[in-house]
Design a protein around this motif. Structure first.
Motif, PDB file in Angstrom:
ATOM      1  N   GLN A 192       0.827  -0.530  41.705  1.00  0.00           N
ATOM      2  CA  GLN A 192       0.622   0.898  41.552  1.00  0.00           C
ATOM      3  C   GLN A 192      -0.821   1.232  41.887  1.00  0.00           C
ATOM      4  OE1 GLN A 192       1.768   2.462  37.755  1.00  0.00           O
ATOM      5  NE2 GLN A 192       0.730   4.383  38.086  1.00  0.00           N
ATOM      6  N   CYS A 247      -3.355   4.715  41.974  1.00  0.00           N
ATOM      7  CA  CYS A 247      -3.515   6.133  41.664  1.00  0.00           C
ATOM      8  C   CYS A 247      -4.909   6.583  42.078  1.00  0.00           C
ATOM      9  CB  CYS A 247      -3.355   6.387  40.168  1.00  0.00           C
ATOM     10  SG  CYS A 247      -1.706   6.062  39.558  1.00  0.00           S
ATOM     11  N   GLU A 290      -0.380   9.148  44.137  1.00  0.00           N
ATOM     12  CA  GLU A 290       0.120   7.943  43.467  1.00  0.00           C
ATOM     13  C   GLU A 290       1.018   7.187  44.437  1.00  0.00           C
ATOM     14  OE1 GLU A 290       2.753   6.551  39.608  1.00  0.00           O
ATOM     15  OE2 GLU A 290       2.395   8.675  39.943  1.00  0.00           O
ATOM     16  N   ARG A 302       3.355   3.586  44.761  1.00  0.00           N
ATOM     17  CA  ARG A 302       3.971   2.457  44.061  1.00  0.00           C
ATOM     18  C   ARG A 302       4.750   1.608  45.061  1.00  0.00           C
ATOM     19  NH1 ARG A 302       5.152   3.046  38.237  1.00  0.00           N
ATOM     20  NH2 ARG A 302       4.103   4.943  37.561  1.00  0.00           N
TER      21      ARG A 302
END
Length: 100
Positions: A10, A12, A21, A23
């Motif tokens: 992840q 951010c 963001e 992922r």
């Protein structure tokens, strides 16, 4: 013999006007690996992409966690074998090669 069964990454970026963001979820299964990428920018709906690769394409696959472990072993031994190349998955979720 180490094998990655599942991996989650992840990232951010907290920019005041435009948070981002990213992922990446990688899951190993009996037929190969599935990579799911998710991107969310600001308040927009997340965008998702999935890629699947079969076992034949992935022989010797080196994912991020295994790469860190390998780098530590190579540093400890202070040697890199010649022509050390592995299949890997790039930041976009596509199959590529990792060379040392």
């Amino acid at each position: 013999q180490l094998e990655t069964l599942e991996q989650e990454e992840q990232e951010c970026l907290e920019l005041s006007a435009h948070p981002v963001e990213r992922r990446t979820h990688i899951v190993s299964h009996q037929h190969g690996v599935t990579v799911t990428k998710t991107l969310r920018e600001g308040k927009a709906e997340p965008q998702r992409w999935s890629f699947s690769y079969n076992q034949a394409e992935l022989q010797g696959l080196l994912l991020h966690g295994a790469n860190l472990l390998l780098l530590r072993v190579l540093a400890r031994r202070q040697a890199v074998p010649p022509n050390l190349v592995f299949p890997a998955i790039d930041a976009e979720g596509h199959l590529c090669t990792a060379s040392y």
